[in-house]
Design an enzyme around this catalytic site. Structure first.
Site, short mmCIF file in Angstrom:
data_model
loop_
_atom_site.label_atom_id
_atom_site.label_comp_id
_atom_site.label_asym_id
_atom_site.label_seq_id
_atom_site.Cartn_x
_atom_site.Cartn_y
_atom_site.Cartn_z
N GLU A 29 -3.50 -6.46 10.25
CA GLU A 29 -2.79 -5.18 10.39
C GLU A 29 -2.81 -4.74 11.85
O GLU A 29 -3.88 -4.52 12.43
CB GLU A 29 -3.43 -4.12 9.51
CG GLU A 29 -2.66 -2.80 9.51
CD GLU A 29 -3.26 -1.77 8.58
OE1 GLU A 29 -2.49 -1.05 7.93
OE2 GLU A 29 -4.50 -1.69 8.49
N CYS A 44 0.37 3.10 6.94
CA CYS A 44 -0.33 2.06 6.19
C CYS A 44 0.62 1.21 5.36
O CYS A 44 0.38 0.02 5.15
CB CYS A 44 -1.42 2.67 5.32
SG CYS A 44 -0.82 3.99 4.24
N LYS A 64 -13.05 16.17 6.48
CA LYS A 64 -13.31 15.66 7.83
C LYS A 64 -12.04 14.98 8.35
O LYS A 64 -11.71 13.87 7.96
CB LYS A 64 -14.45 14.65 7.85
CG LYS A 64 -14.95 14.38 9.28
CD LYS A 64 -15.59 13.03 9.45
CE LYS A 64 -14.60 11.96 9.84
NZ LYS A 64 -13.97 12.17 11.18
N GLU A 66 -8.01 4.40 0.17
CA GLU A 66 -6.64 3.96 0.49
C GLU A 66 -6.71 3.35 1.87
O GLU A 66 -6.89 4.05 2.86
CB GLU A 66 -5.67 5.15 0.43
CG GLU A 66 -4.21 4.71 0.31
CD GLU A 66 -3.48 4.73 1.63
OE1 GLU A 66 -3.33 3.63 2.22
OE2 GLU A 66 -3.05 5.80 2.06
#
Length: 489
Positions: free
Chosen positions: A385, A284, A175, A250
């Site tokens: 973040e 990331c 996906k 992750e």
């Protein structure tokens, strides 16, 4: 003309029975370039049934390691033949530069070749605990693997999951992110031309709240591998408790990049700029928190800001562009909101901070490279973040303080140390609680090394031999070489 995308299930290209469509936008122009179906929960369940049936049939899971390696090489060869098209699609759909997309495509192909090679070199373990017993330790495919990838590296992240999952012998459901499905569709077109049995690899297009949630909740899915935000990662974990499926996550990062006074300043500045602004900061593992020792703080900031201002922002298809567009208008608005928060918190805006709207930028999602200085650890722009081209530069005095500030975060994905004292650099990097680290460089890694983080940056590891382990079960087989009654009772 808008492309009409379809899903790939059981070897067939199909539309969704729902009327909902996702408009796929070129971030550099704001124009609609494609429409994608949004699969329903029922359609997702059908794809899961297909994957389970093909896995249990053994048409792929029972193949030898050599046969699976051969198919992985076929997919890699197909991708190499169409690499220019894959690069163009990645630039158009994601907004990244040609240089970034080229690196991603090369790495994606290398990932397939790496796991093909790993299959041919891997062996089972055997040992003899007694003279009459032999024990085999074997690794087997888990079953049905749900692979959920983000929008920042659509092609590369897909292959980081597809390659080891197929190498292990699983049937898969991929996906992609709703807004960046185009390279995934192309990859599956290429997979369709290989010897991979139909129904082993399936592509679902749709929302995370429907498709992703259905995959995570399904008792017929045996492992879920997700890359994305920590918030969504938590919901994946909760959904996966139904059948206690294996979960690999992750997630986010707020990675420290520590610059000591004895570092080569030119090198440290160069890698630090690369560490945050590569991929427009939508990475990331970006070095979004730069920690600089007092003695060189002012000079470092001056050089860093100068270099950041020189970055040429522009449409990714132009060779002159060094940083492309933000991948969506929603993400751009989120980043701009954080910039306002930083200013309200008292951080000094040393560079950037504005959306670019001049010339041909008006309809695209472009943002200046942004630098905040004189920040403190309690500020939201330091702790949360942002996932964009926004960096904070913070002072420290001692080695002990650098380690404390670096680890003062909920995340633990990446980190770096710059120093010409190799003993100190190694001493400090070993104290940084993160899974991906560097000394005197940033971002440079290899597919053979495990990828993942500590704390709220995730669970498990991708890439390397450990990445293959994520999609395998370990079994012990104990063989009695001299069968006779044990007479225990």
């Amino acid at each position: 003309m808008k492309r009409q995308l379809k899903q790939y299930i059981d070897g067939q290209w199909i539309d969704s029975t729902t009327s909902e469509r996702e408009l796929i936008i070129n971030p550099a122009t704001g124009k609609v370039i494609a429409e994608a179906p949004k699969a329903s929960a029922k359609e997702t369940e059908h794809a899961i049934e297909v994957a389970k049936r093909t896995f249990e049939s053994g048409i792929w899971s029972d193949k030898s390691q050599q046969e699976r390696a051969s198919v992985l090489q076929q997919i890699a060869n197909k991708m190499q033949e169409h690499v220019d098209e894959l690069i163009a699609l990645e630039v158009e759909n994601n907004g990244k530069t040609i240089l970034d997309a080229q690196a991603d495509a090369d790495d994606a192909i290398n990932t397939l070749r790496y796991y093909a090679g790993l299959l041919l070199s891997s062996t089972d373990q055997t040992y003899a605990p007694t003279e009459d017993m032999q024990t085999l330790i074997v690794k087997e495919p888990i079953g049905v693997a749900g692979l959920i990838v983000p929008w920042n590296f659509p092609l590369l992240m897909s292959m980081w999951k597809i390659a080891p999952a197929l190498a292990a012998g699983n049937s898969i459901l991929l996906k992609p992110a709703e807004i960046t499905p185009m390279t995934a569709v192309k990859v599956f077109e290429l997979i369709d031309e290989t010897d991979l049995p139909k129904g082993v690899a399936n592509l679902l297009l749709g929302s995370g709240s429907v498709v992703g949630q259905t995959i995570a909740e399904s008792h017929d899915v045996d492992v879920v591998s997700f890359t994305g935000s920590t918030e969504v990662g938590r919901s994946i974990m909760q959904a996966a408790t139904g059948n206690l499926k294996k979960v690999s996550l992750e997630l986010g990062g707020k990675s420290p990049n520590i610059i000591f006074a004895d570092a080569d300043l030119e090198t440290a500045v160069d890698y630090s700029v690369f560490g945050i602004f590569m991929g427009a900061g939508q990475v990331c593992s970006s070095g979004s928190r730069v920690l600089v020792q007092d003695e060189i703080y002012d000079e470092f900031v001056e050089r860093f800001v100068e270099k950041a201002r020189e970055i040429r922002v522009g449409p990714g298809h132009l060779e002159t562009s060094q940083m492309g567009a933000i991948s969506s208008e929603k993400q751009l608005e989120n980043i701009l909101a954080y910039i306002e928060i930083g200013k309200e918190e008292g951080a000094v805006l040393a560079a950037g901070g504005k959306r670019l709207v001049h010339d041909d930028f008006e309809k695209g999602f472009f943002l200046e490279p942004t630098v905040f200085t004189d920040v403190t650890s309690d500020m939201r722009v330091v702790r949360e973040e942002i996932f964009g081209p926004v960096v904070t530069i913070q002072r420290f005095t001692t080695e002990e303080e650098a380690i404390q500030v670096a680890n003062d975060t909920d995340y633990g994905l990446a980190g770096a140390v710059f120093s010409e004292d190799q003993n100190k650099a190694l001493r400090v990097i070993k104290k940084v609680r993160a899974g991906i680290t560097w000394v005197n460089n940033y971002h440079l890694t290899d597919v053979g090394a495990p990828w993942g983080g500590y704390k709220q940056s995730g669970i498990g590891r991708g890439l390397g031999a450990q990445g293959l382990d994520e999609y395998q079960e370990v079994k012990q087989i104990n063989i009695n070489l001299d069968p006779k009654p044990i007479r225990w009772f």
